[in-house]
Design a protein around this motif. Structure first.
Motif, PDB file in Angstrom:
ATOM      1  N   PRO A 131     -39.391   4.174  38.785  1.00 45.96           N
ATOM      2  CA  PRO A 131     -38.441   3.814  38.123  1.00 45.96           C
ATOM      3  C   PRO A 131     -37.639   2.828  38.590  1.00 45.96           C
ATOM      4  CG  PRO A 131     -38.315   6.222  38.017  1.00 45.96           C
ATOM      5  CD  PRO A 131     -39.301   5.708  39.086  1.00 45.96           C
ATOM      6  N   GLY A 132     -37.264   1.816  37.721  1.00 44.78           N
ATOM      7  CA  GLY A 132     -36.346   0.851  37.977  1.00 44.78           C
ATOM      8  C   GLY A 132     -36.840  -0.269  38.839  1.00 44.78           C
ATOM      9  N   LYS A 133     -38.311  -0.203  39.345  1.00 46.58           N
ATOM     10  CA  LYS A 133     -38.501  -1.235  40.418  1.00 46.58           C
ATOM     11  C   LYS A 133     -39.489  -2.094  39.518  1.00 46.58           C
ATOM     12  CE  LYS A 133     -39.366  -2.557  44.794  1.00 46.58           C
ATOM     13  NZ  LYS A 133     -37.912  -2.985  45.508  1.00 46.58           N
ATOM     14  N   ILE A 134     -39.119  -3.431  39.382  1.00 41.62           N
ATOM     15  CA  ILE A 134     -39.866  -4.304  38.431  1.00 41.62           C
ATOM     16  C   ILE A 134     -40.254  -5.589  39.529  1.00 41.62           C
ATOM     17  CG2 ILE A 134     -39.784  -6.003  36.824  1.00 41.62           C
ATOM     18  CD1 ILE A 134     -39.936  -3.014  35.872  1.00 41.62           C
ATOM     19  N   TYR A 135     -41.545  -5.893  39.347  1.00 45.44           N
ATOM     20  CA  TYR A 135     -42.106  -7.194  40.193  1.00 45.44           C
ATOM     21  C   TYR A 135     -42.463  -8.190  39.313  1.00 45.44           C
ATOM     22  CZ  TYR A 135     -42.968  -3.571  43.681  1.00 45.44           C
ATOM     23  OH  TYR A 135     -42.830  -2.361  44.412  1.00 45.44           O
ATOM     24  N   SER A 136     -41.961  -9.381  39.575  1.00 45.11           N
ATOM     25  CA  SER A 136     -42.366 -10.722  38.692  1.00 45.11           C
ATOM     26  C   SER A 136     -43.603 -11.185  39.109  1.00 45.11           C
ATOM     27  CB  SER A 136     -41.181 -11.589  38.527  1.00 45.11           C
ATOM     28  OG  SER A 136     -40.770 -12.060  40.058  1.00 45.11           O
ATOM     29  N   LEU A 137     -44.302 -11.886  38.307  1.00 52.38           N
ATOM     30  CA  LEU A 137     -45.370 -12.495  38.280  1.00 52.38           C
ATOM     31  C   LEU A 137     -45.503 -13.834  37.826  1.00 52.38           C
ATOM     32  CD1 LEU A 137     -47.925  -9.500  37.156  1.00 52.38           C
ATOM     33  CD2 LEU A 137     -47.501 -10.137  39.505  1.00 52.38           C
TER      34      LEU A 137
ATOM     35  N   GLU B 213     -49.235 -14.434  41.663  1.00 50.62           N
ATOM     36  CA  GLU B 213     -48.185 -14.603  42.865  1.00 50.62           C
ATOM     37  C   GLU B 213     -47.152 -13.420  42.364  1.00 50.62           C
ATOM     38  OE1 GLU B 213     -46.793 -18.339  44.079  1.00 50.62           O
ATOM     39  OE2 GLU B 213     -48.494 -18.672  45.148  1.00 50.62           O
ATOM     40  N   GLU B 214     -47.047 -12.314  43.149  1.00 50.83           N
ATOM     41  CA  GLU B 214     -46.103 -11.357  43.183  1.00 50.83           C
ATOM     42  C   GLU B 214     -44.709 -11.712  43.710  1.00 50.83           C
ATOM     43  OE1 GLU B 214     -46.716  -6.635  43.864  1.00 50.83           O
ATOM     44  OE2 GLU B 214     -45.745  -7.603  45.549  1.00 50.83           O
ATOM     45  N   TYR B 215     -43.719 -11.499  43.115  1.00 54.41           N
ATOM     46  CA  TYR B 215     -42.292 -11.717  43.785  1.00 54.41           C
ATOM     47  C   TYR B 215     -41.349 -10.326  43.536  1.00 54.41           C
ATOM     48  CZ  TYR B 215     -43.268 -16.581  44.371  1.00 54.41           C
ATOM     49  OH  TYR B 215     -43.824 -17.883  44.493  1.00 54.41           O
ATOM     50  N   THR B 216     -40.861  -9.924  44.706  1.00 53.80           N
ATOM     51  CA  THR B 216     -40.245  -8.846  44.849  1.00 53.80           C
ATOM     52  C   THR B 216     -38.548  -9.439  44.808  1.00 53.80           C
ATOM     53  OG1 THR B 216     -41.599  -7.265  45.803  1.00 53.80           O
ATOM     54  CG2 THR B 216     -39.362  -6.628  45.690  1.00 53.80           C
ATOM     55  N   GLY B 217     -37.822  -9.402  43.892  1.00 51.75           N
ATOM     56  CA  GLY B 217     -36.834 -10.308  43.764  1.00 51.75           C
ATOM     57  C   GLY B 217     -37.182 -11.856  43.977  1.00 51.75           C
ATOM     58  N   ASP B 218     -36.561 -12.664  45.006  1.00 52.93           N
ATOM     59  CA  ASP B 218     -37.065 -13.894  45.179  1.00 52.93           C
ATOM     60  C   ASP B 218     -37.963 -14.068  46.223  1.00 52.93           C
ATOM     61  OD1 ASP B 218     -35.240 -14.946  43.327  1.00 52.93           O
ATOM     62  OD2 ASP B 218     -33.702 -14.782  44.808  1.00 52.93           O
ATOM     63  N   THR B 219     -38.549 -13.070  46.856  1.00 47.31           N
ATOM     64  CA  THR B 219     -39.235 -13.062  48.019  1.00 47.31           C
ATOM     65  C   THR B 219     -40.702 -12.979  47.462  1.00 47.31           C
ATOM     66  OG1 THR B 219     -37.611 -12.057  49.258  1.00 47.31           O
ATOM     67  CG2 THR B 219     -40.026 -12.054  50.078  1.00 47.31           C
ATOM     68  N   LEU B 220     -41.700 -13.880  47.927  1.00 46.13           N
ATOM     69  CA  LEU B 220     -43.286 -13.806  47.724  1.00 46.13           C
ATOM     70  C   LEU B 220     -43.708 -12.577  48.437  1.00 46.13           C
ATOM     71  CD1 LEU B 220     -45.748 -14.846  46.793  1.00 46.13           C
ATOM     72  CD2 LEU B 220     -46.070 -16.375  48.462  1.00 46.13           C
ATOM     73  N   THR B 221     -44.277 -11.692  47.821  1.00 46.04           N
ATOM     74  CA  THR B 221     -44.751 -10.417  48.360  1.00 46.04           C
ATOM     75  C   THR B 221     -46.291 -10.129  48.345  1.00 46.04           C
ATOM     76  OG1 THR B 221     -43.897  -9.231  46.629  1.00 46.04           O
ATOM     77  CG2 THR B 221     -42.606  -9.198  48.507  1.00 46.04           C
TER      78      THR B 221
ATOM     79  N   GLY C 172     -59.635  -7.228  40.265  1.00 40.41           N
ATOM     80  CA  GLY C 172     -59.691  -8.039  41.395  1.00 40.41           C
ATOM     81  C   GLY C 172     -58.884  -7.441  42.610  1.00 40.41           C
ATOM     82  N   GLU C 173     -58.280  -8.229  43.323  1.00 42.51           N
ATOM     83  CA  GLU C 173     -57.443  -7.586  44.639  1.00 42.51           C
ATOM     84  C   GLU C 173     -56.004  -8.282  44.818  1.00 42.51           C
ATOM     85  OE1 GLU C 173     -60.094  -8.004  47.878  1.00 42.51           O
ATOM     86  OE2 GLU C 173     -59.508 -10.213  48.460  1.00 42.51           O
ATOM     87  N   MET C 174     -55.358  -7.349  45.240  1.00 45.57           N
ATOM     88  CA  MET C 174     -53.753  -7.920  45.494  1.00 45.57           C
ATOM     89  C   MET C 174     -53.698  -7.957  47.202  1.00 45.57           C
ATOM     90  SD  MET C 174     -49.961  -6.129  45.030  1.00 45.57           S
ATOM     91  CE  MET C 174     -49.940  -6.647  43.255  1.00 45.57           C
ATOM     92  N   ARG C 175     -53.499  -9.280  47.750  1.00 49.22           N
ATOM     93  CA  ARG C 175     -53.304  -9.277  49.081  1.00 49.22           C
ATOM     94  C   ARG C 175     -51.921  -9.487  49.392  1.00 49.22           C
ATOM     95  NH1 ARG C 175     -58.033 -14.375  49.195  1.00 49.22           N
ATOM     96  NH2 ARG C 175     -59.731 -13.002  48.321  1.00 49.22           N
ATOM     97  N   ASN C 176     -51.408  -8.365  49.970  1.00 46.87           N
ATOM     98  CA  ASN C 176     -49.878  -8.167  50.368  1.00 46.87           C
ATOM     99  C   ASN C 176     -49.749  -9.351  51.225  1.00 46.87           C
ATOM    100  OD1 ASN C 176     -50.146  -6.628  48.303  1.00 46.87           O
ATOM    101  ND2 ASN C 176     -48.474  -5.255  49.233  1.00 46.87           N
ATOM    102  N   THR C 177     -48.344  -9.857  51.211  1.00 47.14           N
ATOM    103  CA  THR C 177     -48.038 -10.666  52.637  1.00 47.14           C
ATOM    104  C   THR C 177     -47.765 -10.047  54.005  1.00 47.14           C
ATOM    105  OG1 THR C 177     -45.572 -10.716  51.885  1.00 47.14           O
ATOM    106  CG2 THR C 177     -46.979 -12.327  51.034  1.00 47.14           C
TER     107      THR C 177
END
Length: 488
Positions: free
Chosen positions: A54-60, A73-81, A99-104
């Protein structure tokens, strides 16, 4: 998604674009809910969250370069993750992106989400029309007027203002997920400033919604609004709310003892943060003593004024004695303002004391997990003037405490919680709760997450070693009698 904790759905959905298609799916093994907006130029924007976090939102943000292909692309705050590559599959009327998510950080997770084919896009915010209802009510001690439009899909949108503050209008959006339940978010401009949870009560001549507004800065305010059923004005009903609130406050005892905690060793799904018919008040801690016998807290309880300040001069002193030990230094709590929840009969239900970022856990002889973590020293005023550099510097010297909570909301499976292996923990609130004991849960307050890289958190050598959360390789679970869910 019927199992979703309502607060997560509410908080997640309210920050998403108005014309968004909603999807359900997963990232890795963790269930996720998505909202995406598809633009005519092929770009795609949106966000997603995990019910378990809860409370954790990722922008796309990304693009749909060709039919059946999607890059995000997934961003946690302003950071590309992370970068995500997906393809579309249509099966039995369902549109599935897989598909797949490739984390940084090098991890690769399976990812998919779907919606029913032909499912309508969420409707844009309704313009003022005959379907819009007008309500009279209050927030805190300030009279307010509300305008709300109720969508057939359960969405609610509108605004409110204070007649005493002409020129300032607050936007509100939210969900009416079930009969009698309402979750709203307040926006000041484009900034989320509060979350509200309300329940409906029917009077002979009025429809009444009452509950609590939880500001992002940690303050809580009673909140209610009503409209007439037929032609009778609801003003008298609102007066009854204030009278009931004052009656609860007047019933709070000068000395309160919590000697027994029958639910401390029982299996419970959730330690409640709200109470049917209860009311939130403010409190300022005047004295704090915790030793081998228990904890004694002397505080002054008071209501808030129109600006959210505690009216200490109109408050009343209460001493709470709790048969629990909590090793927090008095200087960290004395003078601190907290939220206090009282029941409809004036009994104290819970105190929200201070926030902690848990960095280590270990099994105690009883089988329950002891916790070790960093105490949040930021005040409400500092949170309003947020400075991440100042926050990081302050946390480097923040005190570390160790203790055994009765109830613990903490997900410790690194395969489902990527943030653990990324060296990040989030703050939760230490609460004293009647019948339950010491609970640690995420609430609306708190400074968010904490990066562990720059902190020196290594505990002293001990025959029962502490387990660092950012180094977990296997799941760790609190025993059923200690486990609770997050508060939201």
């Amino acid at each position: 998604m019927n199992r979703l904790f309502p607060w997560l759905v509410f908080a997640w959905s309210l920050i998403l674009p108005v014309q968004a298609a909603d999807y359900e799916g997963r990232v890795g093994k963790l269930e996720a809910v998505f909202s995406l907006e598809w633009h005519d130029d092929g770009t795609v924007t949106g966000a997603y969250g995990h019910p378990a976090k809860p409370g954790k939102i990722y922008s796309l943000s990304g693009r749909n370069p060709a039919e059946g292909e999607l890059y995000l692309e997934e961003y946690t705050g302003d950071t590309l993750t992370a970068r995500c590559h997906l393809k579309k599959v249509i099966t039995d009327g369902v549109i599935l992106w897989r598909g797949e998510m490739r984390n940084t950080d090098g991890r690769v997770l399976e990812m998919e989400f779907a919606r029913a084919r032909g499912k309508a896009m969420a409707a844009p915010a309704p313009a003022p029309a005959a379907a819009e209802n007008t309500y009279s009510g209050y927030v805190g001690r300030l009279d307010a007027e509300f305008r709300l439009a109720w969508g057939d899909d359960g969405t609610v949108r509108g605004s409110y203002h204070y007649p005493a503050r002409p020129g300032t209008v607050y936007r509100i959006e939210g969900l009416n997920p079930a009969e009698g339940e309402l979750f709203l978010a307040e926006y000041t401009g484009d900034r989320l400033t509060a979350r509200c949870a309300l329940r409906k009560r029917l009077e002979a001549d009025a429809i009444v919604w009452e509950g609590v507004m939880m500001n992002e800065d940690g303050r809580h305010f009673p909140m209610a609004f009503a409209r007439a059923r037929g032609t009778v004005a609801p003003a008298g009903t609102i007066d009854e709310f204030e009278a009931r609130r004052r009656a609860i406050f007047a019933s709070i005892g000068g000395t309160v003892r919590w000697d027994d905690f029958p639910l401390a060793d029982e299996v419970v799904g959730h330690v409640p943060v709200h109470l049917e018919g209860g009311e939130f008040f403010g409190g300022r801690i005047l004295a704090w003593r915790s030793d081998g016998v228990g904890t004694t807290i002397r505080l002054v309880l008071a209501d808030w004024d129109d600006e959210g300040r505690l009216m200490i001069d109109e408050g009343r002193e209460t001493t709470l004695r709790v048969a629990r030990t909590l090793p927090i230094a008095p200087e960290l709590l004395v003078g601190r303002e907290i939220s206090v929840l009282a029941g409809p009969d004036g009994s104290l239900h819970s105190l929200e004391l201070i926030d902690i970022a848990i960095t280590h856990v270990r099994a105690s002889p009883s089988g329950k997990l002891e916790v070790r973590g960093v105490i949040d020293l930021f005040t409400i005023e500092e949170s309003l003037d947020w400075d991440p550099v100042r926050f990081a510097e302050k946390m480097r010297t923040a005190p570390v405490i160790e203790f055994l909570p009765d109830k613990l909301a903490l997900d410790l499976d690194p395969t489902l919680q990527p943030d653990l292996s990324a060296g990040e923990v989030f703050f939760q609130t230490i609460r004293l709760v009647q019948g339950y004991g010491i609970a640690i849960q995420a609430t609306a307050a708190g400074p968010g997450s904490l990066e562990l890289e720059s902190l020196s958190l290594d505990p002293r050598p001990d025959p029962r070693p502490w387990l660092a959360l950012d180094e977990l390789t296997a799941p760790v679970k609190a025993p059923p009698t200690q486990m609770t869910t997050q508060a939201g």
